[in-house]
Design a protein around this motif. Structure first.
Motif, PDB file in Angstrom:
ATOM      1  N   VAL A 175      -7.205 -10.209   9.242  1.00 34.83           N
ATOM      2  CA  VAL A 175      -7.923  -9.208   8.285  1.00 34.83           C
ATOM      3  C   VAL A 175      -7.562  -8.189   8.726  1.00 34.83           C
ATOM      4  O   VAL A 175      -7.249  -7.441  10.052  1.00 34.83           O
ATOM      5  CB  VAL A 175      -8.836 -10.341   9.002  1.00 34.83           C
ATOM      6  CG1 VAL A 175     -10.330  -8.774   8.475  1.00 34.83           C
ATOM      7  CG2 VAL A 175      -9.792 -11.221   9.026  1.00 34.83           C
ATOM      8  N   GLY A 176      -6.996  -6.748   7.728  1.00 35.79           N
ATOM      9  CA  GLY A 176      -6.872  -5.884   8.088  1.00 35.79           C
ATOM     10  C   GLY A 176      -5.501  -5.362   7.830  1.00 35.79           C
ATOM     11  O   GLY A 176      -4.159  -5.944   8.506  1.00 35.79           O
ATOM     12  N   GLY A 193      -0.644  -1.228  10.063  1.00 38.22           N
ATOM     13  CA  GLY A 193       0.743  -1.978  10.270  1.00 38.22           C
ATOM     14  C   GLY A 193       0.926  -2.778  11.501  1.00 38.22           C
ATOM     15  O   GLY A 193       1.125  -3.249  10.859  1.00 38.22           O
ATOM     16  N   GLU A 252      -8.275  -6.418   2.592  1.00 37.26           N
ATOM     17  CA  GLU A 252      -8.152  -5.435   3.564  1.00 37.26           C
ATOM     18  C   GLU A 252      -9.531  -4.485   2.896  1.00 37.26           C
ATOM     19  O   GLU A 252      -9.480  -4.568   1.814  1.00 37.26           O
ATOM     20  CB  GLU A 252      -7.191  -4.655   3.289  1.00 37.26           C
ATOM     21  CG  GLU A 252      -6.862  -2.907   3.629  1.00 37.26           C
ATOM     22  CD  GLU A 252      -7.140  -1.979   4.159  1.00 37.26           C
ATOM     23  OE1 GLU A 252      -6.915  -2.836   5.558  1.00 37.26           O
ATOM     24  OE2 GLU A 252      -8.743  -1.467   4.823  1.00 37.26           O
ATOM     25  N   ILE A 303       3.817   9.199  16.676  1.00 40.45           N
ATOM     26  CA  ILE A 303       4.960   9.286  18.281  1.00 40.45           C
ATOM     27  C   ILE A 303       5.072   7.707  18.361  1.00 40.45           C
ATOM     28  O   ILE A 303       3.906   7.357  18.819  1.00 40.45           O
ATOM     29  CB  ILE A 303       3.884  10.118  19.564  1.00 40.45           C
ATOM     30  CG1 ILE A 303       4.066  11.654  18.880  1.00 40.45           C
ATOM     31  CG2 ILE A 303       4.315   9.897  20.664  1.00 40.45           C
ATOM     32  CD1 ILE A 303       2.871  12.250  20.223  1.00 40.45           C
ATOM     33  N   LEU A 347     -16.647  -6.707  13.852  1.00 43.24           N
ATOM     34  CA  LEU A 347     -16.327  -8.252  13.270  1.00 43.24           C
ATOM     35  C   LEU A 347     -16.855  -9.334  13.981  1.00 43.24           C
ATOM     36  O   LEU A 347     -17.331 -10.597  14.417  1.00 43.24           O
ATOM     37  CB  LEU A 347     -15.092  -8.111  12.994  1.00 43.24           C
ATOM     38  CG  LEU A 347     -14.299  -7.376  11.887  1.00 43.24           C
ATOM     39  CD1 LEU A 347     -13.407  -7.760  10.727  1.00 43.24           C
ATOM     40  CD2 LEU A 347     -15.976  -8.693  10.296  1.00 43.24           C
ATOM     41  N   TRP A 404      -8.101  16.252  10.659  1.00 41.85           N
ATOM     42  CA  TRP A 404      -9.038  14.540   9.711  1.00 41.85           C
ATOM     43  C   TRP A 404      -8.978  13.768  11.318  1.00 41.85           C
ATOM     44  O   TRP A 404      -9.363  14.317  12.845  1.00 41.85           O
ATOM     45  CB  TRP A 404      -7.933  13.679   9.765  1.00 41.85           C
ATOM     46  CG  TRP A 404      -7.070  13.355  10.220  1.00 41.85           C
ATOM     47  CD1 TRP A 404      -6.697  12.640  10.780  1.00 41.85           C
ATOM     48  CD2 TRP A 404      -5.964  14.684   9.988  1.00 41.85           C
ATOM     49  NE1 TRP A 404      -4.715  12.074  10.918  1.00 41.85           N
ATOM     50  CE2 TRP A 404      -4.832  13.554  10.827  1.00 41.85           C
ATOM     51  CE3 TRP A 404      -4.935  15.669   9.572  1.00 41.85           C
ATOM     52  CZ2 TRP A 404      -3.685  14.081  11.139  1.00 41.85           C
ATOM     53  CZ3 TRP A 404      -4.220  15.616  10.056  1.00 41.85           C
ATOM     54  CH2 TRP A 404      -3.078  15.284  10.625  1.00 41.85           C
ATOM     55  N   GLY A 460      -2.707   4.716  21.420  1.00 41.04           N
ATOM     56  CA  GLY A 460      -1.141   5.028  20.411  1.00 41.04           C
ATOM     57  C   GLY A 460      -0.698   3.442  20.338  1.00 41.04           C
ATOM     58  O   GLY A 460       0.556   3.387  20.222  1.00 41.04           O
TER      59      GLY A 460
END
Ligand SMILES: Cc1cc2nc3c(=O)[nH]c(=O)nc-3n(C[C@H](O)[C@H](O)[C@H](O)COP(=O)(O)OP(=O)(O)OC[C@H]3O[C@@H](n4cnc5c(N)ncnc54)[C@H](O)[C@@H]3O)c2cc1C
Ligand SMILES: [Zn+2]
Lengths: 418, 88
Positions: A38-39, A42, A64, A79, A244, A336, A367
């Motif tokens: 799910v999703g 990355g 997605e 980064i 969820l 954004w 991160g």
């Protein structure tokens, strides 16, 4: 799958680039899969890729709700680093750095990995001591770390404020030379293309709305495009995890907070490294297009709004100007925000759950982009083998119960501060 | 920019306030047997809703009082504010 190379580029130039194969298909969901991710950020895409590549499980769907790359994976400041003190984080992210180093070749997609070095500036002796301790811990774990003095920094980042009137004088810094940046969209697209080529169904515009749990076991998911059967679900929804989890009657140790970033108009090269300010929360790097890419603090209150407020941008940029005074002359191109899954100790969870067949991947804070390869790699292992890999065995959910927190910053459970 | 109505001072801009987190979290009662789960829910676990959220704010650059705000985490709309011992 079509291989990308200089030859394929030349060949396709002759047909005006009209005949490239699609990079991934647009399949209808099947009735049943071995694993449902799910999703399609990355982490979800990388997980599916490593499940197929390392564990030969290819009957997988990635569901997605929007489009792949529309979440945080396409909103971050890219980064990459492994400059952590605690072993659990250091060894995990360092394995990730090794994956980054070879990722463009592995995916046959230029992710523009740029090991330009990340420098954390120190503005007091005490801060230098803390950095020295962190640097030493890193080196003990085989991670590159370098202490830099003020004079060395003058050569590396000449435009920082080294004047006598600097509000926060620069005492020195800690550098991880292999840290750097990568192109975030390319990472999502590269993983998607390879996963698709190995048989993974990438299903966009398909929102997961509920779960089918029977006798404590996962039997399927409910989606905006119908029910799908599966015995294994990997949750990779970052900032949406609590929403969820609520459908499973779970309360998790995270809060959703908005983090903003911004880029300036493009200018000639003047900053070769990623630099973080030590007297507040600000960092910047210069993109290949010449834009200054900048970010810093969370807006500071729970938010699912995916957009932020001006006072935070103003605050963050005032720190930026304290660090690099000439930034004040730049115009801003755009700002954004993205929704962060801020965990209570600042470290992630990659774990099984009390429901058989439900696997958790969340708590990435700000991160998680750098973790994309290693998170996918370890999560794939956790799902395929039904047990964590050594690299993620400390990222458990019950550490909050047993007290084995991985609190890199030691700031306590105020997610909006950390 | 949020405009927050301090129950003591009236409407002021966001810059004057600092945030204090989920106001629905209750400390387990003193002197009673407290389960690990109760502690976890108090310290770590949050509902983290998308929508109405009751939360603490501090008028730190004003009267320095703590108070409660009912705000949408999806739109940032503020529905109501109240003194710390009042119901939202
Ligand atoms: C401004 C900003 C700067 C950042 N800077 C950095 C940085 O410099 N370095 C770094 O390492 N990290 C950084 N991060 C953090 C990093 O981007 C995230 O931690 C990471 O991208 C999260 O993992 P992901 O890519 O899988 O998330 P996402 O891309 O957010 O993926 C989650 C996906 O789940 C989908 N989804 C949600 N609910 C459902 C549902 N019910 N059904 C189906 N799909 C659903 C979403 O649409 C989304 O596409 C930054 C983040 C932001 C916002
Ligand atoms: Zn007041």
């Amino acid at each position: 799958m079509q291989k990308y190379s200089i030859l394929s580029l030349i060949k396709n130039a002759f047909s005006n680039h009209q005949n490239w194969e699609v990079a991934w298909k647009d399949p209808e969901p099947k009735k049943e899969y071995d694993v449902v991710i799910v999703g399609g950020g990355g982490h979800g895409l990388a997980t599916a890729y490593y499940l197929a590549k390392e564990h030969k499980i290819t009957n997988i769907a990635i569901l997605e709700k929007g489009w792949i790359g529309g979440g945080n994976v396409g909103r971050n400041t890219t980064i990459l680093r492994s400059n952590y003190m605690w072993d659990a984080n250091g060894l995990f992210y360092e394995y990730g750095m090794k994956l980054w180093e070879n990722l463009s070749q592995e995916l046959n997609y230029n992710v523009m990995y740029s090991p330009r070095g990340i420098i954390n500036l120190a503005h007091s002796d005490a801060q230098l001591n803390v950095y020295a301790r962190r640097g030493n811990s890193m080196r003990l774990n085989g991670i590159d770390a370098l202490m830099l003095g003020r004079e060395e920094l003058k050569k590396k980042i000449p435009f920082a404020d080294f004047s006598a009137s600097a509000r926060f004088p620069i005492f020195g810094g800690l550098m991880q030379p292999r840290g750097g940046t990568a192109r975030h969209d390319a990472v999502a697209w590269g993983y998607a293309r390879q996963a698709d080529s190995m048989g993974v169904d990438i299903i966009q515009h398909c929102e997961v709305t509920g779960f089918d749990v029977q006798n404590g076991k996962i039997e399927g998911v409910q989606t905006s495009r119908g029910n799908i059967k599966t015995k294994k679900i990997g949750l990779c929804v970052a900032g949406s995890t609590s929403l969820l989890a609520e459908k499973l009657n779970m309360k998790l140790p995270i809060e959703a907070h908005v983090l903003q970033a911004c880029v300036s108009e493009p200018v000639k090269p003047f900053l070769d490294h990623v630099v973080t300010f030590g007297a507040g929360h600000f960092y910047c790097s210069q993109s290949d297009k010449g834009e200054m890419v900048m970010g810093g603090d969370l807006d500071g209150y729970n938010s699912y709004a995916q957009r932020g407020n001006l006072p935070t941008i103003q605050h963050v940029l005032s720190e930026g100007v304290a660090m690099f005074p000439n930034l004040s002359r730049l115009k801003m191109l755009r700002t954004w925000g993205g929704i962060m899954d801020m965990s209570m100790d600042g470290s992630p969870v990659i774990d099984k759950s009390h429901i058989e067949g439900l696997y958790l991947n969340f708590g990435w804070c700000y991160g998680g982009f750098k973790a994309t390869p290693v998170s996918g790699w370890t999560f794939a292992h956790t799902i395929a083998q039904d047990r964590p890999h050594k690299l993620n065995e400390k990222f458990t959910l019950n550490r909050f119960n047993t007290g084995h927190l991985i609190d890199e910053k030691g700031v306590g459970t105020k997610t909006w501060i950390g | 920019m949020l405009e927050i109505k301090c129950p003591y001072c009236g409407k002021r801009s966001q810059n004057e306030f600092s945030y204090g987190g989920d106001a629905s979290v209750k400390r387990p009662e003193l002197g009673k047997e407290i389960s690990d789960k109760d502690w976890d829910d108090f310290i770590y676990n949050r509902k983290n809703p998308r929508g109405k959220h009751s939360e603490f704010w501090h008028h730190i650059a004003g009267c320095r009082q703590w108070f409660k705000v009912l705000r949408s985490t999806a739109t940032h709309e503020i529905f109501k504010t109240a003194k710390i011992d009042e119901e939202l």
